[in-house]
Design an enzyme around this catalytic site. Structure first.
Site, PDB file in Angstrom:
ATOM      1  N   THR A  28       0.833  -1.210   0.000  1.00  0.00           N
ATOM      2  CA  THR A  28       0.000   0.000   0.000  1.00  0.00           C
ATOM      3  C   THR A  28       0.869   1.263   0.000  1.00  0.00           C
ATOM      4  O   THR A  28       0.512   2.254  -0.616  1.00  0.00           O
ATOM      5  CB  THR A  28      -0.962   0.052   1.212  1.00  0.00           C
ATOM      6  OG1 THR A  28      -0.264  -0.380   2.377  1.00  0.00           O
ATOM      7  CG2 THR A  28      -2.169  -0.826   1.015  1.00  0.00           C
ATOM      8  N   ILE A 105       0.345  -9.416  -6.257  1.00  0.00           N
ATOM      9  CA  ILE A 105       0.509  -9.787  -7.662  1.00  0.00           C
ATOM     10  C   ILE A 105       1.256  -8.706  -8.428  1.00  0.00           C
ATOM     11  O   ILE A 105       1.298  -8.714  -9.649  1.00  0.00           O
ATOM     12  CB  ILE A 105      -0.878 -10.007  -8.324  1.00  0.00           C
ATOM     13  CG1 ILE A 105      -1.759  -8.747  -8.171  1.00  0.00           C
ATOM     14  CG2 ILE A 105      -1.577 -11.230  -7.702  1.00  0.00           C
ATOM     15  CD1 ILE A 105      -3.017  -8.784  -9.017  1.00  0.00           C
ATOM     16  N   HIS A 123      -0.439 -15.878  -5.302  1.00  0.00           N
ATOM     17  CA  HIS A 123      -1.626 -15.529  -6.082  1.00  0.00           C
ATOM     18  C   HIS A 123      -1.262 -15.175  -7.518  1.00  0.00           C
ATOM     19  O   HIS A 123      -1.999 -14.486  -8.200  1.00  0.00           O
ATOM     20  CB  HIS A 123      -2.396 -14.383  -5.410  1.00  0.00           C
ATOM     21  CG  HIS A 123      -2.944 -14.752  -4.062  1.00  0.00           C
ATOM     22  ND1 HIS A 123      -3.543 -13.844  -3.224  1.00  0.00           N
ATOM     23  CD2 HIS A 123      -2.993 -15.936  -3.407  1.00  0.00           C
ATOM     24  CE1 HIS A 123      -3.922 -14.466  -2.102  1.00  0.00           C
ATOM     25  NE2 HIS A 123      -3.587 -15.724  -2.188  1.00  0.00           N
TER      26      HIS A 123
END
Ligand SMILES: [Zn+2]
Length: 261
Positions: A28, A105, A123
Site C-alpha cells: 500500500t 501480484i 496468487h
C-alpha cells in the site's frame, strides 16, 4: 519500539532460515490499493462477474475482466518498491532470506531486486499473461498494447486459447507448486516474519501456524491486529516501510564485525 526493532534484527542475525510473508499492507505504501478495501475496484465491479468459471465460459465476462484488469494494471505498472521491499531485497544480499512468500501480484519484490528463485507468488503475478489452453506466457505490456489498439479479448498466437493475466482469480485453484513450496519452506524455517497481512485469507493464513508448530519464531508486522498476534513472539503494529527500514539499520549494524548493540 526501538527495542522491538533491535530484537527482530537480533533474531534475523541468529536465524539460519528466514521466511518473509507479505500481504497487501506491504504494497500500500507503494500506492497499490488493497483491492478489498472500501473505494477499491470491487466497489465499481461485481466480483461475481470475475469468477474463473465465467471467464472460461463467456466472451462477455472475458471482455469485462480485461476492462477491469487493464484499469488495475496501470497503477501497478507505475508503482515503485517502498522501503519494506527494499529492506527484504537487502536481506537477500546479506544472505538472510530463505524466501519471500507473497499474496501480492504486483511484482514489486522482483523490481526491488530479489531474485526470482527467492520469491513465491502465491496468487500469481500481474506482470505476465498466460494462455489458458497451452500455458504460453506473454509479457503483460505486450498484451496491454493489443488492448490499447482496440482488442477487447486477447487470444493466444499459437493455439487461439483465451489469454488471462497470470493471477489467481476467484474460483481458480491455488498454484500447486507454489503453495506446496510455501508450506515446505514455512515448516523448515526458524524465523517467520509476517509483513502487512491481516492473515485472514486461506490457505496463506495458515502458514504462520505451520512455521510456529515446527519451532520457528513468529514476528508479525501489521498496521492492525491479526488473529495470530497472541501466538506471535513479537508483534509490531506499524507501517511496513518505516518499520522494515529501522530493522534493516539495526541488522546491518549487528552484522558488522566488532559491533554490537
Ligand atoms: Zn495457447
Amino acid at each position: 519500539m526501538e527495542e522491538k526493532f533491535k530484537q527482530v534484527a537480533q533474531w534475523i542475525i541468529n536465524s539460519k532460515r528466514i521466511v518473509v510473508f507479505g500481504g497487501a499492507g506491504l504494497s500500500t505504501e507503494s500506492g497499490i490499493p488493497d483491492f478489498r478495501s472500501p473505494g477499491g475496484v470491487w466497489d465499481r465491479y461485481n466480483p461475481e462477474d470475475f469468477y474463473f468459471q465465467k471467464f472460461i465460459s463467456s466472451e462477455t465476462s472475458r471482455e469485462k475482466y480485461w476492462q477491469m484488469a487493464t484499469e488495475m494494471y496501470e497503477p501497478m505498472k507505475k508503482a515503485q518498491p517502498n522501503l519494506a521491499h527494499l529492506a527484504i531485497a537487502e536481506m537477500e544480499k546479506l544472505g538472510k532470506l530463505d524466501c519471500v512468500i507473497t499474496q501480492n501480484i504486483d511484482g514489486l519484490h522482483l523490481k526491488a531486486g530479489n531474485s526470482e528463485e527467492k520469491v513465491i507468488e502465491l496468487h500469481g503475478t500481474a506482470m505476465y499473461v498466460s494462455c489458458l489452453s497451452c500455458q504460453k506466457r506473454y509479457d503483460r505490456d505486450e498484451i496491454q498494447e493489443r488492448i490499447k489498439k482496440g482488442v477487447k479479448v486477447p487470444y493466444c498466437d499459437d493455439c487461439g486459447g483465451p489469454l488471462k493475466p497470470a493471477t489467481i482469480s476467484f474460483g481458480q485453484s491455488m498454484p500447486e507448486r507454489e503453495t506446496q513450496e510455501a508450506y515446505d519452506r514455512s515448516s523448515l524455517c526458524d524465523l517467520f516474519i509476517v509483513i502487512g497481512s491481516s492473515l485472514v485469507v486461506q490457505p496463506a493464513a495458515s502458514m504462520p501456524l505451520v512455521a510456529k508448530r515446527n519451532g520457528a519464531r513468529l514476528v508479525i508486522i501489521n498496521r492492525d491486529p491479526t488473529p495470530y498476534d497472541d501466538m506471535a513472539d513479537l508483534v509490531i503494529h506499524g507501517q511496513a516501510g518505516p518499520t522494515m527500514a529501522s530493522i534493516l539499520e539495526y541488522l546491518k549494524m549487528g552484522l558488522m564485525p566488532h559491533e554490537s548493540f
